[in-house]
Design an enzyme around this catalytic site. Structure first.
Site, PDB file in Angstrom:
ATOM      1  CE  LYS A 144      76.919  71.646  61.591  1.00 41.14           C
ATOM      2  NZ  LYS A 144      77.102  72.087  60.204  1.00 41.14           N
ATOM      3  CD  GLU A 186      71.202  67.694  52.471  1.00 39.81           C
ATOM      4  OE1 GLU A 186      72.409  67.404  52.500  1.00 39.81           O
ATOM      5  OE2 GLU A 186      70.776  68.857  52.665  1.00 39.81           O
ATOM      6  CE  LYS A 228      75.438  65.077  59.798  1.00 46.38           C
ATOM      7  NZ  LYS A 228      74.424  66.073  59.647  1.00 46.38           N
ATOM      8  CD  GLU A 238      80.588  72.928  59.471  1.00 47.75           C
ATOM      9  OE1 GLU A 238      79.526  72.424  59.841  1.00 47.75           O
ATOM     10  OE2 GLU A 238      80.666  73.870  58.681  1.00 47.75           O
ATOM     11  CG  ASN A 246      78.282  72.943  55.210  1.00 42.18           C
ATOM     12  OD1 ASN A 246      77.208  72.521  55.634  1.00 42.18           O
ATOM     13  ND2 ASN A 246      79.224  73.430  55.998  1.00 42.18           N
ATOM     14  CG  HIS A 249      74.478  72.805  52.097  1.00 43.41           C
ATOM     15  ND1 HIS A 249      74.711  71.641  51.386  1.00 43.41           N
ATOM     16  CD2 HIS A 249      73.510  72.492  52.999  1.00 43.41           C
ATOM     17  CE1 HIS A 249      73.921  70.676  51.859  1.00 43.41           C
ATOM     18  NE2 HIS A 249      73.183  71.167  52.824  1.00 43.41           N
ATOM     19  CG  HIS A 253      72.469  78.073  52.946  1.00 40.45           C
ATOM     20  ND1 HIS A 253      73.557  77.773  53.733  1.00 40.45           N
ATOM     21  CD2 HIS A 253      71.545  77.118  53.209  1.00 40.45           C
ATOM     22  CE1 HIS A 253      73.295  76.677  54.438  1.00 40.45           C
ATOM     23  NE2 HIS A 253      72.080  76.270  54.132  1.00 40.45           N
ATOM     24  CG  HIS A 267      67.740  72.673  52.831  1.00 43.83           C
ATOM     25  ND1 HIS A 267      68.655  73.700  52.696  1.00 43.83           N
ATOM     26  CD2 HIS A 267      68.442  71.591  53.263  1.00 43.83           C
ATOM     27  CE1 HIS A 267      69.859  73.261  53.044  1.00 43.83           C
ATOM     28  NE2 HIS A 267      69.755  71.985  53.394  1.00 43.83           N
TER      29      HIS A 267
END
Ligand code: GLY
Length: 370
Positions: A144, A186, A228, A238, A246, A249, A253, A267
């Protein structure tokens, strides 16, 4: 010991190498991907000051010319202006289609350099050398790449897989404790979303990961990347399972949008509290037990991450504004909110059609203003 974790994407398959002092082997590791002995190294001022000499020496030792393209640190660099600057400097270096870009830094550098590589002369190869825990376990793997626009984060980008990822654990020695904690959010995500055993291992060993005890750190990084890699190989674009990455997330966000995507709330910190909220919301909806939600919350809190809105910088948050950000999020379809929720520890799933009003009420119960 160096571990090689394959990302199985057919003709675009690549390896993520995890180990100490890989930076010193960068030249030898990158050389097989080069058509001529040169690479543009996109990095930021902070990383370059700390580790630039070491990388340059490793590349030079392998006969590779390193051309630094140094950008300012921080999220603001991940912009159209930042992209224009980097691509212009690649053009000035006369990089051609056979050359590669080396992305050397945290998530911002990886996303920006990766996207520049994706669009430069319609796409050239790149290598990732992530220098933060967060970038090693998440953003450098899976292809990404993106920049932000004034309307939001990562809204313009491309899937562009690297040819190689070098996750050197020794560069984490210079990372602040705060950055380690942010990356840990994460790491624990992988346990919470799909591997209860890993979550339990982190319950017992998370402290050692955070203090960078070599064996524990290596295991945590490698297990995260392994998960991952497996998810990306199954669902690169995705369309399904990758969305589980996510977890937390959507809440995160929205909190970041309120706090300006900067040093106020990193983050990873937003992802920490976001995951705790996702588990408690799942319990509230009767999807998972209150016990599992509490255990997830404790696991995240043990790393010194925020788990309640009241302890999150930016508090008090306005519930309506948070829900508004969620509705703008690119994961929202047809006005319905999409969340990654959980049926238990290690059992995340994608919930579509989540009622925005239920989210708002939940946030108010969690301490947001009504
Ligand atoms: N960071 C989420 C993903 O790579 O899909």
């Amino acid at each position: 010991m160096t571990r090689a974790i394959p990302v199985g994407l057919g003709g675009r398959a690549y390896e993520v190498l995890v180990g100490r002092d890989l930076l010193d082997q960068a030249g030898a590791r990158i050389a097989p991907f080069l058509k001529r002995p040169r690479t543009a190294v996109v990095s930021d001022e902070t990383v370059w000051r700390l580790h630039g000499e070491r990388l340059t020496a490793a590349l030079t030792a392998a006969g590779i010319e390193a051309h630094p393209v140094i950008v300012a640190p921080g999220e603001q660099t991940k912009s159209f202006e930042g992209l224009a600057d980097v691509t212009d400097r690649l053009l000035a270096l006369e990089l051609d289609r056979g050359d590669i870009v080396t992305a050397f830094g945290g998530g911002v550098v990886g996303d920006l350099a990766g996207f520049a590589a994706a669009v430069y002369k319609r796409g050239i190869d790149f290598v990732q050398i992530p220098t933060t825990l967060l970038a090693q376990v998440d953003s450098s793997v899976g292809g990404k790449t993106a920049i932000d626009t004034p309307r939001g984060k990562n809204l313009v980008g491309a899937f562009h897989q690297p040819r190689l990822v070098l996750a050197d654990l020794s560069v984490l020695d210079t990372l602040s404790e705060r950055e380690m904690r942010a990356g840990y959010a994460e790491v624990i995500k992988y346990g919470l979303l799909g591997d209860r055993d890993f979550f339990e291992w982190l319950e017992a060993n998370g402290g050692k990961v955070l203090t960078r005890e070599p064996g524990a750190l290596a295991h945590a990084v490698a297990r995260s990347i392994e998960m991952k890699a497996e998810i990306v190989a199954e669902d690169e674009r995705e369309q399904g399972r990758r969305a589980l990455l996510n977890l937390g997330h959507t809440f995160a966000h929205a909190l970041e949008a309120e706090t300006g995507y900067g040093a106020t709330l990193l983050h990873g910190e937003a992802v920490g509290v976001g995951q705790a909220l996702a588990f408690r919301f799942s319990a509230e909806l009767g999807l998972c037990s209150g016990q599992d939600a509490e255990r997830a919350t404790r696991g995240i809190a043990a790393a010194g991450l925020p788990v309640r809105l009241a302890e999150t910088p930016g508090h008090p948050f306005d519930a309506g504004r948070l829900v508004h950000h969620m509705a703008q999020d690119k994961k929202a379809e047809g006005g319905k909110l999409t969340f990654i929720l959980a049926r238990g520890l290690g059992r995340a799933f994608t919930a579509r059609d989540v009622d925005a009003e239920a989210v708002r009420r939940f946030l108010v119960a969690e301490g947001a203003r009504g």
